[in-house]
Write a protein that holds these residues in place. Structure first.
Motif, PDB file in Angstrom:
ATOM      1  N   LEU A  55      22.562 -27.808  14.278  1.00 16.93           N
ATOM      2  CA  LEU A  55      22.629 -28.478  15.680  1.00 16.93           C
ATOM      3  C   LEU A  55      23.677 -28.410  16.919  1.00 16.93           C
ATOM      4  CD1 LEU A  55      21.169 -30.706  17.876  1.00 16.93           C
ATOM      5  CD2 LEU A  55      22.787 -32.384  16.614  1.00 16.93           C
ATOM      6  N   SER A  67      18.504 -34.447  21.596  1.00 16.75           N
ATOM      7  CA  SER A  67      19.119 -34.803  19.691  1.00 16.75           C
ATOM      8  C   SER A  67      20.125 -36.327  21.001  1.00 16.75           C
ATOM      9  CB  SER A  67      20.556 -33.888  19.810  1.00 16.75           C
ATOM     10  OG  SER A  67      21.011 -33.445  20.659  1.00 16.75           O
ATOM     11  N   CYS A  69      20.446 -39.340  19.426  1.00 18.35           N
ATOM     12  CA  CYS A  69      22.192 -40.299  18.791  1.00 18.35           C
ATOM     13  C   CYS A  69      22.858 -39.260  19.016  1.00 18.35           C
ATOM     14  CB  CYS A  69      21.259 -40.641  17.194  1.00 18.35           C
ATOM     15  SG  CYS A  69      21.481 -39.039  16.474  1.00 18.35           S
ATOM     16  N   GLY A  71      23.378 -36.242  17.409  1.00 20.34           N
ATOM     17  CA  GLY A  71      23.901 -35.690  15.704  1.00 20.34           C
ATOM     18  C   GLY A  71      23.386 -36.374  14.030  1.00 20.34           C
ATOM     19  N   GLY A  73      21.979 -38.255  13.139  1.00 20.64           N
ATOM     20  CA  GLY A  73      20.740 -38.551  12.051  1.00 20.64           C
ATOM     21  C   GLY A  73      19.603 -39.521  12.336  1.00 20.64           C
ATOM     22  N   SER A  74      19.982 -40.737  13.486  1.00 23.05           N
ATOM     23  CA  SER A  74      19.482 -41.671  13.541  1.00 23.05           C
ATOM     24  C   SER A  74      17.957 -41.814  14.396  1.00 23.05           C
ATOM     25  CB  SER A  74      20.490 -42.317  13.800  1.00 23.05           C
ATOM     26  OG  SER A  74      20.944 -42.168  14.395  1.00 23.05           O
ATOM     27  N   CYS A  75      17.942 -40.264  15.813  1.00 23.16           N
ATOM     28  CA  CYS A  75      16.815 -40.399  16.006  1.00 23.16           C
ATOM     29  C   CYS A  75      16.154 -39.612  16.092  1.00 23.16           C
ATOM     30  CB  CYS A  75      17.404 -39.835  17.655  1.00 23.16           C
ATOM     31  SG  CYS A  75      17.826 -38.148  17.573  1.00 23.16           S
ATOM     32  N   GLY A  76      15.750 -38.740  14.847  1.00 23.12           N
ATOM     33  CA  GLY A  76      14.456 -37.968  14.658  1.00 23.12           C
ATOM     34  C   GLY A  76      14.326 -36.534  15.570  1.00 23.12           C
ATOM     35  N   PHE A  77      15.029 -36.670  16.893  1.00 23.20           N
ATOM     36  CA  PHE A  77      14.703 -35.845  17.871  1.00 23.20           C
ATOM     37  C   PHE A  77      14.972 -34.595  17.758  1.00 23.20           C
ATOM     38  CE2 PHE A  77      14.479 -39.094  21.649  1.00 23.20           C
ATOM     39  CZ  PHE A  77      14.063 -40.099  20.654  1.00 23.20           C
ATOM     40  N   CYS A  78      15.524 -33.869  16.878  1.00 25.58           N
ATOM     41  CA  CYS A  78      16.299 -32.925  16.821  1.00 25.58           C
ATOM     42  C   CYS A  78      15.453 -32.029  16.173  1.00 25.58           C
ATOM     43  CB  CYS A  78      17.537 -32.535  16.866  1.00 25.58           C
ATOM     44  SG  CYS A  78      17.885 -33.085  14.692  1.00 25.58           S
ATOM     45  N   LEU A 108      14.909 -31.555  10.821  1.00 28.40           N
ATOM     46  CA  LEU A 108      16.273 -32.174  11.710  1.00 28.40           C
ATOM     47  C   LEU A 108      16.950 -31.005  11.559  1.00 28.40           C
ATOM     48  CD1 LEU A 108      16.533 -35.315  11.487  1.00 28.40           C
ATOM     49  CD2 LEU A 108      15.122 -34.434  12.479  1.00 28.40           C
ATOM     50  N   CYS A 110      20.191 -31.718  13.289  1.00 34.52           N
ATOM     51  CA  CYS A 110      21.463 -32.294  12.724  1.00 34.52           C
ATOM     52  C   CYS A 110      22.424 -32.029  11.048  1.00 34.52           C
ATOM     53  CB  CYS A 110      21.923 -33.335  13.328  1.00 34.52           C
ATOM     54  SG  CYS A 110      20.995 -34.965  12.986  1.00 34.52           S
TER      55      CYS A 110
HETATM   56  S1  FES Z   1      20.278 -36.162  16.430  1.00 38.98           S
HETATM   57 FE1  FES Z   1      19.340 -37.654  16.406  1.00 38.98          FE
HETATM   58  S2  FES Z   1      18.648 -36.729  14.284  1.00 38.98           S
HETATM   59 FE2  FES Z   1      19.496 -35.224  14.641  1.00 38.98          FE
END
Ligand code: FES
Ligand code: FAD
Length: 366
Positions: A55, A67, A69, A71, A73-78, A108, A110
């Protein structure tokens, strides 16, 4: 005997912890992955210094994946598809991926550290996402914990976005945060205004970005953001529209309604806004005015906990029990929801019970 076992466990855990710590240190200071190539969609190749997350490496090259959150690792968007070179799937990624995605190599970005050449695939529209520098031209307090920021674009000086999309704001390091952080905020202004955007932001107690915005950011300051992101956008049909939001979830709905008004939309629209007390209501006059400007629009604020003794004459309690009153033709209704995950779940359940099709329920939860 028990004391001996306990001591052994403590000693073994201590040694393992120390070794893990040494490994992390060694990785940080001595690992040298050299130059790595990232092939994107078989069309573009980046040559980067290995060692950072995928990322971050993409960001440095002006390719901005969602992204929200920042980076952590808590949103799952990347998400992106990794064809080769990503290493094994990590336990931190699994909760965000379904089996189909795992089979396709979705990862992911990130969570992947670039240690070797990579081949990845990302949607083409990601190349249109840009980084903007803006000036905070106005700050307005809406309630005790909600503010509106107006950001006048400096470079680039115009943005194209769809009503309902969001940007990722960058809070620089400050007294309470050593690193810059990135957080997602929905655009509240209409996409017809291209030279500025407005955001509606609710303070999260001790939140890194919102503390910066509420306690440090001043009118006249510069701030960076990337965008636009997201697919919480108006579907181009003639169906009835039911909007439901709470708190700062009003932001994307405001953008959508202002856009629909400008387009002269004749669609039937209901907007149910959930708040705890009268102190949590804002922009009420503006939405009452929209009732005059739009052909068929009703604004319905609903207070879940009106204080005793206040002169509130409107709806009270939770929103779903009012659906039968407002949803005329469930099969021909699209629902646009924005609020906390708990609110979205309760409203979605109520919509399904009232006959709205699941595939016509769209939402952003935060
Ligand atoms: S940026 Fe949020 S999970 Fe990767
Ligand atoms: C697509 C999208 C759009 C968004 N749009 C908006 C918007 O228009 N307006 C807006 O105000 N916010 C919006 N958010 C939420 C925003 O991105 C941040 O999560 C929020 O402002 C908190 O950031 P922070 O750095 O202040 O808190 P953090 O430092 O990230 O969090 C601090 C602590 O608070 C908890 N926390 C985080 N968020 C919340 C919350 N919302 N409520 C309660 N506790 C929380 C965390 O678990 C953590 O323990 C959006 C999020 C997404 C994913």
């Amino acid at each position: 005997m028990i004391i001996t076992i306990a001591n052994t466990v403590i000693i073994v855990s201590g040694i393992s912890g120390f070794l893990a710590f040494l490994l992390v240190l060694a990785e940080k200071f001595f690992a040298n992955y050299g130059e790595c190539k990232i092939d994107i969609n078989g069309k573009k190749e980046l040559v980067i210094e290995g060692g950072s997350s995928l990322l971050a490496s993409l960001n440095e090259n002006k390719i901005f994946l969602a992204s929200a959150c920042g980076g952590r690792g808590s949103c799952g968007f990347c998400k992106c598809t990794v064809k080769s070179g990503g290493g094994p799937l990590l336990p931190t990624e699994k909760p965000f991926l379904n089996s189909q995605e795992i089979n396709k190599g979705v990862r992911l970005a990130c969570q992947i550290k670039v240690k070797e050449d990579l081949q990845i695939e990302i949607p083409e529209e990601i190349f249109n996402i840009r980084k903007f520098k803006a000036e905070v031209s106005q700050i307005r307090n809406f309630t005790y914990d909600i503010k509106e920021l107006t950001l006048k674009l400096i470079e680039p000086n115009e943005i194209d976005f769809k009503a309902g999309q969001y940007v990722q704001l960058e809070a620089p390091p400050y007294e309470k945060s050593k690193h810059s952080v990135t957080r997602a905020y929905s655009i509240a202004s209409s996409p017809l205004h291209k030279d500025y955007i407005q955001l509606i932001i609710r303070r999260v107690p001790d939140g890194i970005c919102t503390t910066y915005i509420f306690d440090y950011l001043q009118q006249g300051d510069n701030i960076n953001f990337t965008g636009p992101f997201g697919d919480f956008i108006i579907r181009d049909t003639q169906s009835d529209m039911l909007f439901v939001a709470g708190g700062s979830g009003k932001a994307p709905i405001k953008s959508m309604l202002e856009y629909l008004q400008n387009q002269g939309s004749k669609r039937r629209m209901i907007y149910m806004f959930g708040a705890r007390t009268k102190d949590d209501l804002y922009l009420t006059e503006e939405f009452r005015e929209l009732e005059e400007k739009l052909a068929d629009f009703t604004y319905v604020p609903v207070l879940s906990k009106p204080k005793e003794g206040t002169d509130w004459q409107g709806k009270t309690g939770y929103i779903p029990p009012y659906f039968p009153e407002y949803i005329k033709d469930p099969q021909n209704t699209e629902a646009y929801l924005c609020g906390s995950p708990g609110m979205i779940a309760a409203v979605k359940k109520g919509l399904l019970e009232n006959g709205v099709s699941e595939d016509k329920i769209y939402y952003d939860s935060f």
